[in-house]
Design a protein around this motif. Structure first.
Motif, PDB file in Angstrom:
ATOM      1  N   ILE A   1      -2.746   3.413  -3.846  1.00  0.00           N
ATOM      2  CA  ILE A   1      -3.019   2.008  -4.126  1.00  0.00           C
ATOM      3  C   ILE A   1      -3.025   1.274  -2.782  1.00  0.00           C
ATOM      4  O   ILE A   1      -2.075   1.391  -2.002  1.00  0.00           O
TER       5      ILE A   1
ATOM      6  N   SER B   1       0.847  -1.195   0.000  1.00  0.00           N
ATOM      7  CA  SER B   1       0.000   0.000   0.000  1.00  0.00           C
ATOM      8  C   SER B   1       0.879   1.239   0.000  1.00  0.00           C
ATOM      9  O   SER B   1       1.776   1.365   0.826  1.00  0.00           O
ATOM     10  N   ASP B   2       0.616   2.136  -0.944  1.00  0.00           N
ATOM     11  CA  ASP B   2       1.422   3.353  -1.036  1.00  0.00           C
ATOM     12  C   ASP B   2       0.827   4.259  -2.117  1.00  0.00           C
ATOM     13  O   ASP B   2      -0.097   3.856  -2.818  1.00  0.00           O
ATOM     14  N   ASN B   3       1.371   5.443  -2.256  1.00  0.00           N
ATOM     15  CA  ASN B   3       1.003   6.302  -3.373  1.00  0.00           C
ATOM     16  C   ASN B   3       1.941   6.009  -4.537  1.00  0.00           C
ATOM     17  O   ASN B   3       3.155   5.946  -4.347  1.00  0.00           O
TER      18      ASN B   3
END
Lengths: 462, 447
Positions: free
Chosen positions: B444, B226-228
C-alpha cells in the motif's frame, strides 16, 4: 441525410406536448479497422452505423430518444413517444429550418474508405517489422489501423440545420518484450482528425521503435518506489494529469449540480500561478477538434485557467441553461445513441519558461514519468489517478534507472497547486475519453511539468 | 425491414456473388431509463437500436461487415465489404460456421411482465430512492443521480448451415450515486441492484440506504503509511479486480502469447483453496445464456479446481486448433465486433467465512471496498496492478477508520497463490463475480 421537411415534422411532433426546445441528430458513419498480430492480419472489420437521436428540453428536464429504424413513420412515432414524457403548456413555436454552412477548418486529402486495404496493411507490416527488429526481447507485436467517417446533421427548433463530416484516422503500436517470466508492453497510439495522409506522412518506424523501446526498457525495470515523491511528468500525453485532475471537474455535468470541487470557484486561484490551461476545439486536424460540437455550436478556444485563476467551465446547452451561462461549444457525444453533454476537446497546459534540462537538474530525488497511460477521476471529491507506463528515478538532478508499475494519485486542486515548474516544450497526445455521453476522441497536452509531491503507487522493498 | 426477410435477400445475393457459407448475428435492444433529481424527473431516455453483423466465406477465408441500417440498400455494401475484408485476412486458422448443437439448455431469460412495467412505476422508484437516500443520514448533501432502467433485447444467429439460435433477455436495474459532506470532507457512495424477472423484487429503499451508508462511512478518511499490509478485497472490489484479468483464461490470448498461463494446463496456478467456475446455466444471474456467439450450446466449466488449471476458454476456432470441443465461450461484444472469447458467468467458489470474521481475524490490515482506474492501472499480460483505492484500516480485528489517497499494488498471478481466506458472500452482478478475498500481503502506497 434526412429530408428537412421530415426533420421539421419530427421537431413539431416533439414539441406537441409543451417542450421548450427540440433537437434532431442524424448520424451516418462508416468505420474500418484492421488488426495485425505478429505480422499476420488477424482481423478486418467494416461497418456502418446509422441512426437518429431526438432530444426535447422542457425547463431543465431533458427527454432523449433514439432509434435506427429511420422510416418516416417510425421517426414521427419516436418523436411523439418522447414527447409523452413531457406535460407542459404548448408553446407557440414555429419551426423554420434554415441551412447553415460552416467553414471547414480541417483539410482531408484522402478519404480512408477510398484506400485499398492492402495499402493500409503494408503500413502495418512496416510497423510490425520495425518493432520486431528493434530487439530480440520483443516477443510479440500488435498493430492496429482504424479509420472512420462520421456524417452528422443537426437541426433544432430554433431553426438550426447544419451538416458536418468528421474523418478520423489512428494507428496503434503495441510491442511486448519478454525476459524470463516477465512480460511488459509498450504502446503508442497517434491519431488525427484527418484522412490517410496522416499515415502516409507519418514516420511509422519511429513510432514502432519507440513502442518497442518502452517495452524493452520496462521488461528490465525494477518496481517503482512507494510513497510521496516529487514527480516530473513529460510533455505530450502527460497532459492526462490535467484532464483528470481538473478537466472533468470543469464540465457542466458536475458543476451545474454543484457536485464538482470546482463549482462556484470562477475568478479564484485554483492552481499554481504557473498554470494556464486551455481547451481548444479549433486546432486544425487535431484528434479532439470539431468544426461544430454535437449540438451544432461552433467549437471555441476556451481559456479555462489563466495564471492559476479559474476563468471558464466547459458548457453544453442544457448545462448552460442550468448554470445561466452560454455554451462554450463543448456539447459532445459518441453517437446518436447518447444525449450530448459537456466534454473536453483538445485540453492542454500552456508552455512555461523552464527548459527540460532545468527541471531535471533541479530535482534531487523523484520520479520522472515519461509515458503515461489513462486514468480516471471522481469529480465530487477530486480524487484522480493515472498510470505511468514508462518511469525513471531521478537522483541528484540526473535521470537514472527505469522503474515500472506505478500509478500516480492525488486530489485535483491540491495537485494543481503543487505544480512548481512548467517547461517550454508543449506537445499533445491522443486518447479516448469515456464519460456520460460515451467514448470520444480527445487530445491531452502539456509541456514537461513538475509536481512537488504526489503519491506514487509502487512496491515496497523491491 | 423484417430481419428474416432481410436474411433471405442477403443470403440469396451472397450466393449470386459466389459466397456459399454465410451467417448473420442480429441484436435488437430496447430500454427506458428515468433519472430524477431534487424530486423531479431530470432525464428520460428511450432507446431502440439494433444492428446486424454479416460474415461470409470468400475463397475459403471468412470476411466480416456490419450495419445498423437493415434494408435492401446495405446488402451490396455488406457483401462487398465482407469480401474485401476476407481478401486481406492472413490468419492460418479460419473461422468456420457451426451447424448447431444437438440440444440447448432451456433457460428463462425473458419476463414479459417485466417489460410491461409502467413508466410511472420507474419514476416512483427513482424518486423513492432519492428521498430515502437523503433522509438516511443528515450528512447526505445531494443525490448525484438516481435512475431506474428497464431493458429488453433479442439475439438471432442464423447461417446457411442450418443454425438458427434465438433468445430474448430482460432486466430492470435501479442505481444511485450520492454525495456525503461534513465540515471537513466530501465523499461519494454508489449502489445498485437488479431483477431479471420481477420489478417488485427490487428493494429500492435498500439500494438508497446502502449508497448512503457507503458515502457516510468513508467520510474523514486519511491516508496510511506506505508499507506491506494484509489486504481484504470486499466482494465488489474483488470482482472488479478479477474482471480486469479474465483474458488470461482465453485460449486465443494463450495462443497469441498474451497470457502467462500458456503451457500451464494441469498445473497448480492458484492456491488449493481457489476454484473458479464459469456457469452460464445458473438461474437469475445477469450473464445467463443458452448459446454463445457462434451458436454453440453453453455449459458449466470448471476452469480452476482447487488451484489446478483445468481448461482455457475456447471458441470454435481455438478448440479445433487444440483438438477439443468448444467450451462455448465465443463472444462478439455486440454486432460491431468480431468473434472473440469471453467468460459468461465466471465466479470464484465461495468459502465459509463471513466478511466480519475475516476482519476479526486481521490484526492490522486494509479492507478495500473500491478500486479505481482499472483500464489503466492493470496489465493483463504481466499480471501487474497499481490501483488507486478506498478502504478501511483494520486494527486488532476491528474497522478503525476510512482510508483514501492510497494505492494497492501487486501481481495477480501471485495474488491467486496468496489468498488466505475466501468469503461466503458471493453475489452475482456481472460476467465476473467473487466473494471477499483476504490476501496475505500487498504493498500500500500512502504517506
Amino acid at each position: 441525410m434526412l429530408h428537412p421537411a421530415l426533420i421539421e415534422n419530427m421537431l413539431t411532433a416533439a414539441l406537441a406536448t409543451g417542450g421548450d426546445f427540440a433537437e434532431v441528430f442524424v448520424e451516418d458513419k462508416t468505420a474500418n479497422s484492421l488488426g495485425m498480430i505478429g505480422g499476420i492480419v488477424e482481423s478486418a472489420l467494416s461497418g456502418r452505423d446509422y441512426g437518429v437521436g431526438i432530444r426535447i428540453i422542457n425547463g431543465l428536464f431533458a427527454v432523449y430518444a433514439y432509434t435506427n429504424d429511420c422510416s418516416e413513420d417510425n421517426l414521427i412515432k419516436v418523436a411523439t413517444s418522447a414527447a409523452q414524457a413531457i406535460r407542459g403548456q404548448v408553446k407557440d413555436i414555429t419551426i423554420d429550418l434554415r441551412r447553415t454552412t460552416i467553414p471547414n477548418r480541417h483539410v482531408i486529402q484522402f478519404n480512408p474508405s477510398d484506400f485499398a486495404k492492402a495499402r493500409k496493411i503494408e503500413w502495418m507490416r512496416r510497423a510490425h517489422s520495425a518493432a520486431k527488429d528493434y530487439s530480440p526481447v520483443i516477443s510479440q507485436t500488435s498493430i492496429t489501423l482504424t479509420d472512420s467517417v462520421q456524417n452528422v446533421c443537426i437541426a433544432n427548433s430554433e431553426g438550426l440545420l447544419v451538416e458536418d463530416c468528421r474523418t478520423y484516422t489512428r494507428m496503434g503500436f503495441n510491442a511486448i518484450a519478454e525476459a524470463g517470466a516477465t512480460k511488459q508492453s509498450g504502446y503508442l497510439g497517434p491519431g488525427a482528425y484527418a484522412g490517410m495522409e496522416f499515415i502516409e506522412t507519418m514516420d511509422i518506424e519511429r513510432y514502432a521503435r519507440e513502442a518497442a523501446r518502452i517495452a524493452t526498457t520496462m521488461v528490465n525495470a525494477k518496481y517503482a518506489p512507494s510513497g510521496k515523491l516529487p514527480v516530473i511528468i513529460d510533455n505530450g500525453f502527460g497532459g492526462v494529469i490535467f484532464h483528470e485532475a481538473c478537466g472533468h471537474g470543469l464540465e457542466a455535468t458536475s458543476v451545474a449540480k454543484k457536485a464538482s470541487v470546482f463549482a462556484d470557484k470562477l475568478g479564484e486561484q485554483v492552481a499554481s500561478p504557473l498554470v494556464t490551461a486551455i481547451d481548444d476545439g479549433t486546432i486544425p486536424n487535431a484528434w479532439g477538434s470539431l468544426n461544430i460540437d454535437d449540438e451544432g455550436a461552433p467549437t471555441q478556444r476556451n481559456v479555462l485557467i489563466e495564471n492559476g485563476i479559474l476563468k471558464s467551465y466547459l458548457i453544453d446547452k442544457l448545462g448552460g441553461l442550468k448554470m445561466g451561462m452560454a455554451s462554450t461549444g463543448s456539447g459532445r457525444r459518441q453517437s446518436y445513441q447518447f444525449a450530448p453533454t459537456s466534454r473536453m476537446n483538445n485540453t492542454f497546459i500552456a508552455a512555461g519558461d523552464s527548459t527540460t534540462e532545468e527541471i531535471i537538474a533541479n530535482t534531487e530525488y523523484g520520479l520522472y514519468a515519461k509515458h503515461m497511460g489513462g486514468g480516471s477521476v471522481n469529480t465530487a471529491t477530486g480524487e484522480f489517478n493515472f498510470a505511468v507506463n514508462e518511469g525513471y528515478i531521478v537522483r541528484n538532478g540526473k535521470i537514472e534507472e527505469p522503474v515500472k508499475g506505478a500509478t500516480l494519485i492525488g486530489k485535483g486542486m491540491e495537485t494543481l497547486q503543487k505544480i512548481d515548474m512548467v517547461g517550454d516544450n508543449l506537445d499533445h497526445g491522443q486518447g479516448m475519453c469515456g464519460s456520460l455521453s460515451g467514448s470520444i476522441p480527445v487530445n491531452c497536452g502539456q509541456p514537461m511539468i513538475r509536481v512537488s509531491e504526489m503519491t506514487v503507487g509502487g512496491r515496497k522493498g523491491e | 425491414m423484417d430481419v428474416t426477410q432481410f436474411q433471405q435477400h442477403l443470403f440469396a445475393k451472397g450466393i449470386e456473388s459466389g459466397c456459399s457459407n454465410m451467417e448473420i448475428y442480429y441484436e435488437q435492444v430496447r430500454s427506458t431509463t428515468v433519472r430524477v433529481s431534487k424530486g423531479e424527473i431530470d432525464a428520460y431516455t428511450i432507446k431502440e437500436s439494433g444492428g446486424l453483423s454479416f460474415r461470409g466465406e470468400f475463397a475459403s477465408k471468412m470476411g466480416y461487415a456490419y450495419s445498423e441500417q437493415i434494408d435492401e440498400r446495405v446488402i451490396d455494401y455488406l457483401i462487398e465489404e465482407a469480401r474485401n475484408n476476407a481478401e486481406v485476412m492472413e490468419s492460418e486458422e479460419n473461422d468456420e460456421l457451426f451447424a448447431g448443437s444437438a440440444s440447448y439448455p432451456e433457460l428463462t431469460t425473458y419476463s414479459e411482465r417485466l417489460t410491461h412495467v409502467a413508466p410511472q412505476a420507474l419514476i416512483d422508484a427513482a424518486l423513492e430512492m432519492e428521498s430515502v437516500a437523503v433522509e438516511a443520514d443528515s450528512r447526505i448533501a445531494m443525490v448525484r443521480s438516481s435512475s431506474v432502467t428497464i431493458s429488453e433485447s433479442e439475439v438471432l444467429i442464423a447461417n446457411t448451415r442450418g443454425l438458427d439460435c434465438r433468445a430474448k433477455y430482460s432486466s430492470a436495474v435501479g442505481s444511485i450515486s450520492v454525495v456525503a459532506r461534513d465540515a471537513a470532507d466530501t465523499t461519494t457512495g454508489e449502489w445498485y441492484d437488479f431483477s431479471l424477472q420481477d420489478f417488485d423484487e427490487i428493494n429500492f429503499a435498500d439500494i438508497a440506504r446502502k449508497s448512503a451508508h457507503e458515502a457516510v462511512s468513508k467520510l474523514n478518511a486519511d491516508t496510511i503509511a506506505s508499507d506491506n499490509y494484509p489486504v481484504i478485497f470486499r466482494n465488489d472490489a474483488a470482482s472488479t479486480l478479477l474482471n480486469a484479468y479474465t483474458t488470461i483464461f482465453s485460449a486465443e490470448a494463450v495462443d497469441k502469447d498474451f497470457s502467462r498461463l500458456k503451457g500451464k494446463l494441469g498445473e497448480q496456478v492458484a492456491g488449493s483453496n481457489i476454484t473458479i467456475v464459469d456457469d452460464p446455466l445458473m438461474p437469475h444471474v445477469p450473464a445467463q445464456c443458452a448459446f454463445d456467439a457462434e451458436g454453440h450450446a453453453t455449459r458449466r466449466n470448471e476452469i480452476i479446481k482447487e488451484g489446478k488449471l483445468l481448461t482455457f476458454l475456447h471458441n470454435g476456432k481455438t478448440a479445433k486448433k487444440s483438438g477439443i470441443d468448444s467450451t462455448g465461450h465465443a463472444s462478439k461484444g455486440g454486432y460491431r465486433g468480431k468473434i472473440g472469447i469471453a467468460p459468461h458467468n465466471l465466479y470464484v467458489e465461495p468459502g465459509t467465512v463471513t466478511l466480519e470474521e475475516m476482519i476479526a481475524d486481521t490484526g492490522r490490515g486494509l479492507m478495500i471496498v473500491q478500486l479505481q482506474g482499472l483500464h489503466a492501472g492493470t496489465n493483463a499480460v504481466s499480471g501487474e496492478f497499481s490501483l488507486s483505492c478506498i478502504g478501511f484500516l483494520i486494527e486488532a480485528g476491528k474497522v478503525k477508520r476510512p482510508v483514501n489517497q492510497v494505492t494497492v499494488s501487486g501481481n495477480l498471478f501471485n495474488v491467486l497463490n496468496e489468498i488466505e481466506e475466501v468469503g461466503n458472500d458471493l453475489r452475482f452482478t456481472g460476467k465476473c463475480n467473487s466473494p471477499s478475498l483476504k490476501i496475505k500481503s500487498l504493498t500500500i502506497s500512502g504517506a
